[in-house]
Design an enzyme around this catalytic site. Structure first.
Site, short mmCIF file in Angstrom:
data_model
loop_
_atom_site.label_atom_id
_atom_site.label_comp_id
_atom_site.label_asym_id
_atom_site.label_seq_id
_atom_site.Cartn_x
_atom_site.Cartn_y
_atom_site.Cartn_z
N TRP A 10 0.74 -1.26 0.05
CA TRP A 10 0.13 0.05 0.08
C TRP A 10 0.90 1.29 0.08
O TRP A 10 0.33 2.26 -0.29
CB TRP A 10 -0.88 -0.12 1.23
CG TRP A 10 -0.24 -0.41 2.59
CD1 TRP A 10 -0.21 -1.41 3.20
CD2 TRP A 10 0.63 0.62 3.37
NE1 TRP A 10 0.51 -1.53 4.28
CE2 TRP A 10 0.98 -0.21 4.37
CE3 TRP A 10 0.79 1.89 3.08
CZ2 TRP A 10 1.81 0.47 5.40
CZ3 TRP A 10 1.75 2.28 4.23
CH2 TRP A 10 2.33 1.63 5.17
N ASN A 11 1.98 0.96 0.30
CA ASN A 11 3.00 2.51 0.75
C ASN A 11 3.07 3.22 -0.77
O ASN A 11 3.40 4.37 -0.80
CB ASN A 11 4.22 2.10 1.32
CG ASN A 11 5.16 1.25 0.63
OD1 ASN A 11 4.67 0.36 -0.10
ND2 ASN A 11 6.47 1.22 1.18
N LYS B 134 -2.39 -8.45 -7.60
CA LYS B 134 -3.26 -8.37 -6.47
C LYS B 134 -2.79 -7.11 -5.70
O LYS B 134 -1.65 -7.25 -4.95
CB LYS B 134 -3.29 -9.54 -5.55
CG LYS B 134 -4.40 -9.61 -4.30
CD LYS B 134 -3.81 -10.18 -2.93
CE LYS B 134 -3.05 -9.43 -2.13
NZ LYS B 134 -3.52 -8.17 -1.78
N PRO B 135 -3.43 -5.75 -5.85
CA PRO B 135 -2.86 -4.77 -4.73
C PRO B 135 -3.45 -5.07 -3.50
O PRO B 135 -4.20 -5.80 -3.42
CB PRO B 135 -3.75 -3.61 -5.60
CG PRO B 135 -5.01 -4.23 -6.11
CD PRO B 135 -4.40 -5.55 -6.74
N ALA B 136 -2.77 -4.08 -2.59
CA ALA B 136 -2.95 -4.06 -1.26
C ALA B 136 -4.52 -3.70 -1.20
O ALA B 136 -5.03 -2.71 -1.79
CB ALA B 136 -2.09 -2.95 -0.54
N GLY C 182 6.82 -6.57 0.42
CA GLY C 182 5.88 -6.61 1.57
C GLY C 182 6.94 -7.01 2.94
O GLY C 182 8.01 -6.96 2.59
N GLU D 45 10.82 -8.67 -2.51
CA GLU D 45 11.36 -7.18 -1.88
C GLU D 45 10.89 -6.91 -0.73
O GLU D 45 9.80 -6.82 -0.42
CB GLU D 45 11.33 -6.07 -2.82
CG GLU D 45 11.98 -4.74 -2.55
CD GLU D 45 11.21 -3.79 -1.65
OE1 GLU D 45 11.52 -3.80 -0.52
OE2 GLU D 45 10.40 -3.25 -2.33
N CYS E 223 10.10 1.13 2.74
CA CYS E 223 10.90 0.21 2.89
C CYS E 223 12.43 0.50 3.13
O CYS E 223 13.19 -0.27 3.83
CB CYS E 223 10.89 -0.91 2.12
SG CYS E 223 11.12 -0.56 0.09
#
Length: 492
Positions: free
Chosen positions: A162-163, A186-188, A240, A262, A296
């Site tokens: 989501w970031n 598949k998005p957040a 994630g 990642e 991240c």
């Protein structure tokens, strides 16, 4: 393209539903939905279609059906589609940025930067698409020839966070399409709208049906497990947490699926005694506060040489205190809300633990009153190494500072983590900075620079921060298989 305005996109962007399969918008197979909230107000934006395992299988079938045609499509044509997508993203920067602010919460200026960054992946991989080639040569021992071909790995499945709802999607989608692979995304669940808008843009750019399938959902384990159990899915890429990455790696191993991961970070930010302190403060603000610290590669642990610690702390604390928090679209706001209340509570917990262990609050900004998910920009000093915030990814606008005097001890402290994504070094002595960089166990290093991401450069970490690289030339190679042909022909 006449992309709908922000109000239309979030009220009823697509006629039949929010699941995008084989070029068609549809509801989830079982009709389920899930809520998406505005983190600035905690108000419901709307209900979104929640894809399930049946939709996951349907998406694989659509991707597989489209795979052969796209694989046979000349790379120049693939490149043209991606170039058009780049232009469309740039054309609709404001709408996409406002969409990101609404669902993610980040400040508008950060959202605009993200859209530009995300679009660049389409441009970079449009240019890389036409450089995919094969080689032909004589076997060194004579008697036959070597032919080495590169071809697409096949159906690819992606899970994005989501970031960076735009950039994390395009960083995966662009190289896959450039290489000739169909995509499942598949998005957040916190940020589905941006991914849906990107699907609409790519469709308008001329991408054939079935090559991008987007499945928003709040039941990720069911959807992702269906993909990883399907032998037609040959590539999986996840961005994630390290904990979730470990679980997904185990699932991918069952079918020996090619993976790129990642994962989490715990980036050290090092200020040497010969650093330009003002430049280091500016870099620290970039490395810590981009996207509200929900990044991240954000600086997570600050190690400042004892001789410049007082000066750096004073100037950095002043800069953090001056940060204006508020709703992302408000004039002058540079720090938006965190993604949700759970994130705020997690950050509070890390700060409280550090203070309990002896850390002091050197600066704390203000946040608006109300129900929004805000956390103030905060600087902690005298933070002990055993504080949780020095060992866990804070993912928020909090900077813990510690001092050092000995370089060997510093390196040992910086490397004392299972993570190895990014690090930052400030020093006027480039030779010294490079020596330090080579000793740090991270996949990326910023030298006298707080921003290091670039679509033309390989992005990724070492240790438990991930596997593989995204961006750069390496980014497209992750979606290509190598085939060797031993070639001979009759001489008669």
């Amino acid at each position: 393209m006449n992309l709908p305005g922000i109000e239309t996109l979030v009220k009823a962007p697509f006629a039949e539903g929010d699941v995008f399969i084989a070029g068609r918008w549809c509801a989830a197979e079982d009709g389920r939905t899930f809520p998406v909230h505005d983190p600035a107000t905690a108000e419901l934006i709307r209900e979104v279609s929640a894809a399930g395992p049946g939709d996951a299988v349907a998406a694989v079938e659509a991707a597989q059906a489209a795979a052969a045609g796209w694989r046979a499509t000349p790379t120049r044509r693939r490149s043209e589609v991606l170039h058009t997508a780049f232009a469309l993203m740039r054309e609709h920067t404001d709408t996409l940025a406002r969409l990101i602010v609404l669902e993610n919460g980040k400040a508008y200026r950060d959202a605009v930067s993200e859209v530009g960054y995300a679009a660049e992946f389409f441009r970079w991989f449009a240019e890389e698409a036409v450089r995919i080639g094969s080689s032909f040569g004589d076997a060194p021992g004579g008697g036959f020839r070597h032919v080495v071909r590169r071809h697409p790995v096949g159906v690819t499945a992606f899970v994005t966070p989501w970031n960076f709802p735009a950039a994390m999607a395009t960083r995966k989608i662009a190289p896959a399409l450039a290489a000739g692979c169909p995509v499942l995304l598949k998005p957040a669940p916190d940020t589905p709208f941006t991914a849906l808008a990107i699907a609409a843009l790519l469709s308008e750019a001329g991408l054939p049906d079935g090559l991008l399938n987007v499945l928003p959902t709040d039941r990720a384990p069911e959807v992702v497990s269906a993909w990883l159990r399907d032998e037609r899915v040959r590539k999986f890429s996840f961005t994630g947490s390290t904990a979730t990455g470990r679980t997904l790696l185990g699932q991918a191993a069952a079918n020996v699926v090619n993976v790129t991961m990642e994962l989490g970070g715990n980036a050290p930010f090092i200020v040497c005694e010969d650093a330009d302190v003002d430049a280091a403060v500016r870099g620290a603000m970039d490395a810590k506060m981009r996207g509200g610290g929900e990044v991240c590669i954000a600086a997570n642990r600050f190690y400042v040489h004892e001789s410049v610690a007082a000066e750096f702390t004073e100037k950095f604390a002043a800069a953090m205190t001056a940060v204006r928090a508020g709703a992302g679209l408000e004039e002058g706001v540079t720090l938006g809300p965190m993604i949700n209340r759970t994130a705020v509570e997690s950050i509070h917990s890390l700060v409280d633990d550090a203070v309990t262990r002896g850390a002091k609050v050197a600066a704390r900004g203000s946040v608006p009153d109300g129900p929004g998910c805000y956390h103030p920009a905060t600087v902690l000093v005298d933070v002990p190494e055993d504080a949780r915030i020095m060992n866990e990814e804070v993912f928020g606008p909090v900077a813990p500072l510690a001092t050092f005097t000995d370089e060997d001890e510093l390196v040992a402290r910086a490397n004392a983590t299972v993570h190895g994504l990014a690090s930052y070094i400030y020093s006027r002595d480039v030779g010294r900075a490079l020596r330090l960089a080579e000793r740090l166990e991270t996949g990326m290093v910023g030298l006298n620079r707080g921003l290091l991401s670039d679509p033309a450069a390989p992005f990724g970490g070492v240790k438990q921060s991930g596997l593989g690289r995204e961006g750069g030339r390496e980014g497209i190679e992750a979606f290509l298989e190598t085939q060797y042909i031993a070639l001979d022909w009759p001489t008669d």
